[in-house]
Design an enzyme around this catalytic site. Structure first.
Site, PDB file in Angstrom:
ATOM      1  N   GLY A 188      42.294  43.779  34.235  1.00  0.00           N
ATOM      2  CA  GLY A 188      41.845  42.640  35.026  1.00  0.00           C
ATOM      3  C   GLY A 188      40.522  42.867  35.729  1.00  0.00           C
ATOM      4  N   HIS A 189      40.073  41.834  36.418  1.00  0.00           N
ATOM      5  CA  HIS A 189      38.766  41.907  37.074  1.00  0.00           C
ATOM      6  C   HIS A 189      38.767  42.870  38.256  1.00  0.00           C
ATOM      7  CE1 HIS A 189      39.750  38.006  39.557  1.00  0.00           C
ATOM      8  NE2 HIS A 189      40.686  38.905  39.678  1.00  0.00           N
TER       9      HIS A 189
END
Lengths: 353, 353, 353
Positions: free
Chosen positions: B250-251
């Site tokens: 994920g970011h």
């Protein structure tokens, strides 16, 4: 990169932001903003935001030249060079990122790249963009200001709504549709065959998947996510649905408006999911189940029966140091026997009493 | 195929291997090697290795013409046609596969394939290769001896370090970077938007993802794996990280150097993972957690809180025959009640005593 | 779309179906069929089927002009406009979808699209199709009537068997093979490197993956699924195997004939799986295990040891309302201690008796 001011573009001032997005300006509207940042990593040309009370100390200590916060913080922000007061700072921050990105992104050039292959009979709006090395089959429709990135695949009869953006290497299979203002990230496959077979004498006979995928407006679909076409009926995603990466949506599934699914979620075939449901990463919903509006499923939880009451549902084995887990897991395999032993003791206690 | 000697190339001799990779040669250095194989499936022209004591009997019974083993096996290998003694036979085997593959692989031809689309302003090193039907946007940088496979996508400002190889159909989004000597397998998407939305009145407002992905040197990324770009800060993978297929990062995640993640692992946004951690297949780490150096997570375990002590962590429901599982699972749903009943009995016991 | 009759094509009559697929016709053979549908959503030009007794009431209430059912329903179907009696209605329905789709699908045009890149030395059968913007390397072989979709990638020596269809954007890596009559959906990657590294001084040394992937006949592979090439031996999928989307099959795995794996399943390296096994969505099998023929694994179950007896196996944490789950999960972490307390009580009971 995009969060930093691009050289050659004049940096926005705080007053420009307020003019575009609203809110109440405190302090110096002429402050130049060079980046959007976190409170902890800010300098005098950074705009940061305070959206949760637990970060309040970070705000007080922050060097950010401009802070977006709720009106209740008016007092605390008086001494700061500049601030923007707004009822929902997190929403304001979201809109600020959109405004910021729109300013910095290179302009989209309408038209069909010379290396793209567009078959006769495809309808591409003159204001739309078809990227390099993309393929658009006949009867495909690309709407006004839609943006089909490089190396995409629009099969026969696929439809891309107005303003929708497909990033590079997206596949839309035969006759599948996405509405307006959508975003689809790279590698996603919309409309592959659902997983349908009739068992016969130890083999599997294919059931052709005759439905399509219909996706509403304002939907975002993550990278390498798969949404299967329906078997007889269609697979349907409502307006405003947001799917993360590597999500699997089976055939005939109905996903209600404004649902959100985190990475690696799997929804098995023919599940019907209500409006505004959310799914943590790796959650699974089995096939043919119904989940009503407002159901929230924790990460890595498997939903094995229908949920007819809104609320948060979980089913996760608590992790532990391996040795402790091993002991508990071993005992778990005897849990039913343990219960029987407990029952026997209770009887004994009752008899003894 | 690659493990078998290619016709037309003269097969290497054991002495050639030792000359290239070191180790102590026992027996016949002129033996021709036609394949690398397992001990059990070997013939006189096979080179096999013994890396674990439990395979010692297999070695003794093996027909392999050459065995790679530790010096402690000197005695046992005297009668064999040839052998190579080395302190770490598994490492030697790894390097042998590299040497073998390099000999057999067709030479890479530098240059840009005629069917590739390279925009003005892209910087492609003269020694680099751009494969057929690939797209390289302006300001993308492809380093010395880098190898961009067929049908890849390098968006504006993407950077591929020296000697790095992208297999076919890899996407690197805007301004994302990978360092030197990396390998990225087909279908991977580096730099799609992170999953970030502000909730507002039952809808989701997009938070533009303004950071990038920065990947260190000597990183390998599996097929159809996704690494999202950061929201404000960047998503960062340290040197030597190895990701298997279908992994989701994920970011804003930070992955420390030399971490390894098996297939289908998911790391949620803003997690910070230390150096040298490993993750079994299907493991999940929730967002915003910290894992220190040297944490090892078992397959299909979900990490729901930070781990500040190195070690092995697990959380897996033990599988069983379905009937047994059903009984235990049903009891599990009453586990807290069981505990209360046990407590009541204990009290009764205490009172009774 | 495909489930609905296409304008311009004359709709089939019930008698046409029976002529093609067999079964006993009841009633009006001249009825025109315009769609295949579910019993509940049918009109007089719909053909529906009854395959499970629990849908019998739906059949009785259905407006479907034609129903496919077992001979036992003869009586109940006398009044209906038309019906088809057959021993296995579900199988009949499957074959009907195939017949229906074949009638409606646009004819495949043999030949190599002008935008495809086919290297010298590739062998493409004259009756095969190579789609737009596909790449076919030298020594790749595409068999009779095979259909390689748009933007596919066939690396050096890849082989596609007769009648096999690759949908858009499929990758077949070096020397990997698929047999006859297969279907591979978009985004799948067949033959990326297996995940193999030798640990050395806190780093990972790559083990080159020298085997290939060999896939039998009549295999279907879902979208964005990954099948890794072998390390030394090959990764092998038997005839008739069906894999759903986002499945991960590690290196050296052997999958027996007619296995079926639902979405998001992961099979770790060197697992050997027997004939006719099935795996629910998200199930995981650890590496080097053996599963005999006829093993069925429930969704989201992790198989951590070999299974030598056919049957259904499960290991799933039951989900619950979050508050109830939290209580049970907390107690679960003390399960072993609970067992010790129970044992102590039992001793006390025994002593007391």
């Amino acid at each position: 990169l995009l969060g930093t001011h691009v050289a050659g573009l004049s940096p926005p001032r705080v007053a420009d932001v307020v003019a575009a997005l609203g809110g109440e300006l405190l302090g110096d509207g002429d402050l130049e903003l060079r980046r959007i940042g976190a409170l902890e990593a800010a300098d005098e040309h950074t705009v940061a935001h305070l959206s949760q009370a637990r970060y309040r100390n970070a705000m007080l200590a922050s060097a950010a030249g401009c802070v977006i916060a709720a009106p209740a913080e008016r007092e605390a922000l008086q001494a700061r060079r500049s601030a923007i007061l707004t009822a929902d700072p997190y929403l304001y921050y979201a809109r600020l990122t959109q405004w910021w990105a729109a300013r910095q992104r290179p302009a989209r050039r309408p038209g069909i790249h010379a290396s793209a292959v567009v078959e006769p009979g495809a309808q591409v709006h003159p204001s739309a963009t078809i990227g390099p090395l993309s393929y658009v089959a006949s009867h495909a429709v690309v709407g006004e200001s839609a943006w089909v990135g490089a190396q995409c695949h629009l099969a026969e009869g696929a439809q891309v709504g107005p303003g929708t953006r497909l990033h590079a290497r997206v596949t839309m299979a035969e006759s599948c549709q996405i509405g307006a203002r959508g975003i689809v990230h790279s590698g996603s496959v919309i409309g592959a065959d659902g997983f349908g077979f009739a068992p016969t004498q130890g083999r599997w006979e294919k059931i052709e998947q005759l439905g399509v995928v219909r996706i509403g407006d304002d939907v975002e679909i993550g990278a390498n996510t798969c949404i299967d076409r329906g078997a007889l009926e269609d697979t349907v995603l409502g307006d405003g649905v947001k799917l993360d990466n590597l999500v699997q949506v089976g055939h005939n599934v109905q996903v209600g408006a404004h649902c959100a699914m985190a990475g690696c979620v799997g929804i098995a075939g023919s599940a019907r999911i209500g409006v505004g449901c959310t799914f943590g990463g790796g959650a699974i919903v089995l096939g043919h189940l119904q989940l009503v509006d407002g159901v929230h499923v924790s990460a890595m939880t498997i939903v094995t029966r229908s949920i007819l009451k809104p609320g948060l549902y979980s089913g996760v084995f608590p992790f532990d140091e391996n040795a402790a887990w091993e002991k508990n897991a071993a005992t778990l395999r005897q849990l039913h026997a343990l219960r029987e032993r407990l029952r026997a003791l209770e009887k004994l206690g009752a008899t003894g009493a």
